[in-house]
Scaffold this active site. Structure first.
Site, mmCIF file in Angstrom:
data_model
loop_
_atom_site.group_PDB
_atom_site.id
_atom_site.type_symbol
_atom_site.label_atom_id
_atom_site.label_comp_id
_atom_site.label_asym_id
_atom_site.label_seq_id
_atom_site.Cartn_x
_atom_site.Cartn_y
_atom_site.Cartn_z
ATOM 1 N N ALA A 180 76.976 7.424 50.030
ATOM 2 C CA ALA A 180 76.843 6.428 51.160
ATOM 3 C C ALA A 180 78.311 6.101 51.141
ATOM 4 O O ALA A 180 79.138 5.967 50.206
ATOM 5 C CB ALA A 180 75.889 5.418 50.956
ATOM 6 N N GLY A 236 74.298 8.792 47.345
ATOM 7 C CA GLY A 236 73.178 9.447 48.586
ATOM 8 C C GLY A 236 73.624 10.535 48.802
ATOM 9 O O GLY A 236 72.641 11.314 49.300
ATOM 10 N N GLU A 252 70.828 12.032 46.651
ATOM 11 C CA GLU A 252 69.651 11.602 47.547
ATOM 12 C C GLU A 252 69.316 12.514 48.702
ATOM 13 O O GLU A 252 68.169 12.963 48.865
ATOM 14 C CB GLU A 252 69.569 10.183 47.755
ATOM 15 C CG GLU A 252 69.610 9.327 46.662
ATOM 16 C CD GLU A 252 69.772 7.870 46.910
ATOM 17 O OE1 GLU A 252 70.968 7.708 47.275
ATOM 18 O OE2 GLU A 252 69.065 6.811 46.501
ATOM 19 N N GLU A 257 75.325 4.522 41.468
ATOM 20 C CA GLU A 257 75.383 3.442 42.205
ATOM 21 C C GLU A 257 75.477 2.137 41.127
ATOM 22 O O GLU A 257 75.959 1.054 41.460
ATOM 23 C CB GLU A 257 73.996 3.127 42.883
ATOM 24 C CG GLU A 257 73.850 3.854 44.136
ATOM 25 C CD GLU A 257 73.318 5.262 43.918
ATOM 26 O OE1 GLU A 257 73.232 5.840 42.855
ATOM 27 O OE2 GLU A 257 72.921 5.869 45.059
#
Ligand code: CAA
Length: 270
Positions: A78, A121, A124, A144
């Site tokens: 992200a 992300g 993911e 993260e």
């Protein structure tokens, strides 16, 4: 003709194309295209990805999709810069990861073709796809924890369901990067290939899947995903009902007739 507006749309962060597959259904290709940020997944990019996946899903000429980045990075997570100053309430109200749930609803198979970084992300997003073809140079991880947070787009759930508690704990609690071979051994990656051919390999697999009867492909995908959140008993029941349902399709009649007549089946998608 299907609606092809997504092929003409002026996206800022992705490149979209359709790959011809001869007489079979075609392949939809989405390339993440923010190389200056290693394809970090900002809100706008994810909006474009999800809308294009949905457009390909509606397009009757597409059988399967491939989602890829570039050689250096599938996606480095992200967009940290976009989130750095956000408060908890801003994050809650924006609820940017809710959009990712729509990937789960895509009916046609989606293949992630991963080279370079698939972090946070990015990992993911690859896991939200149905299959992962990885270059030998791919690096997977959930870093993260090094930012003072945890995975927020499904990592703790999808990774654990896919590779098991022991390995998921190591990946998420260490925040380290893992090689394509390690993640293949763990069961996350479908196939690891030479860096020169990872995208071609993913496209070939997508073409193969696109040459199969589409309704059966979609129901097979739905049944496999169902197994991730159902008991074996309800999963078996779900599978059996879908198996019986396929006996209403013209493709089932054609597939079995073609076998008996020793010829190649011609699918109609009906
Ligand atoms: N968000 C925003 N920008 C990013 C980014 C990210 N996730 N990852 C890389 N970039 C940017 C860098 O800031 C840099 O931009 P500038 O040139 O403007 O400074 C550019 O991309 C190139 O990055 P680096 O210079 O850092 O490249 P590198 O080769 O030295 O390192 C890397 C590569 C190890 C992947 C490193 O960039 C990195 O650690 N990135 C962050 C990875 C990460 O922590 N991802 C998780 C994000 S949080 C998340 O994803 C939450 C969730 O669950 C959804």
């Amino acid at each position: 003709m299907g609606n092809k507006a997504h092929l003409e749309a002026a996206y800022k962060n992705i490149l979209v194309s359709e790959i011809d597959n001869g007489k079979s259904l075609n392949v939809g290709l989405i390339r993440l295209n923010r190389p200056e940020a290693l394809n970090a997944l900002n809100i706008e990019l994810m909006k474009e990805v999800v809308e294009t996946l949905e457009a390909f899903d509606r397009d009757i000429e597409i059988g399967c999709m491939v989602l890829t980045g570039n050689e250096k990075s599938f996606a480095a997570g992200a967009d940290i810069k976009e989130m750095a100053d956000a408060s908890a309430i801003e994050m809650l109200l924006k609820d940017q990861f809710a959009r990712w749930d729509r990937i789960r609803k895509i009916k046609k198979p989606v293949i992630a073709a991963v080279s370079g970084f698939a972090l946070g992300g990015g990992c993911e997003l690859a896991m939200s796809c149905d299959l992962i073809i990885a270059s030998e140079n791919a690096k997977f991880g959930q870093p993260e924890i090094n930012l003072g947070v945890i995975p927020g787009a499904g990592g703790t759930q999808r990774l654990t369901k896919t590779i098991g508690k022991a390995k998921a704990m190591e990946v998420i609690l260490s925040g380290r990067m893992f090689t394509a071979k390690e993640m293949s051994d763990a069961g996350l990656v479908t196939k690891v290939v030479d860096p020169d051919i990872y995208l071609d390999e993913a496209i070939e697999l997508a073409k193969e899947i696109s040459s199969k009867p589409p309704i059966a492909i979609q129901l097979a995908k739905e049944c496999i995903l169902k197994s991730l959140d159902s008991t074996i008993e309800s999963g078996l029941e779900f599978e059996r009902k879908n198996f019986y349902l396929l006996f209403a399709s013209e493709d089932k009649a054609e597939g079995m007739k073609a076998f008996v007549e020793k010829r190649k089946a011609e699918w109609k998608g009906k």
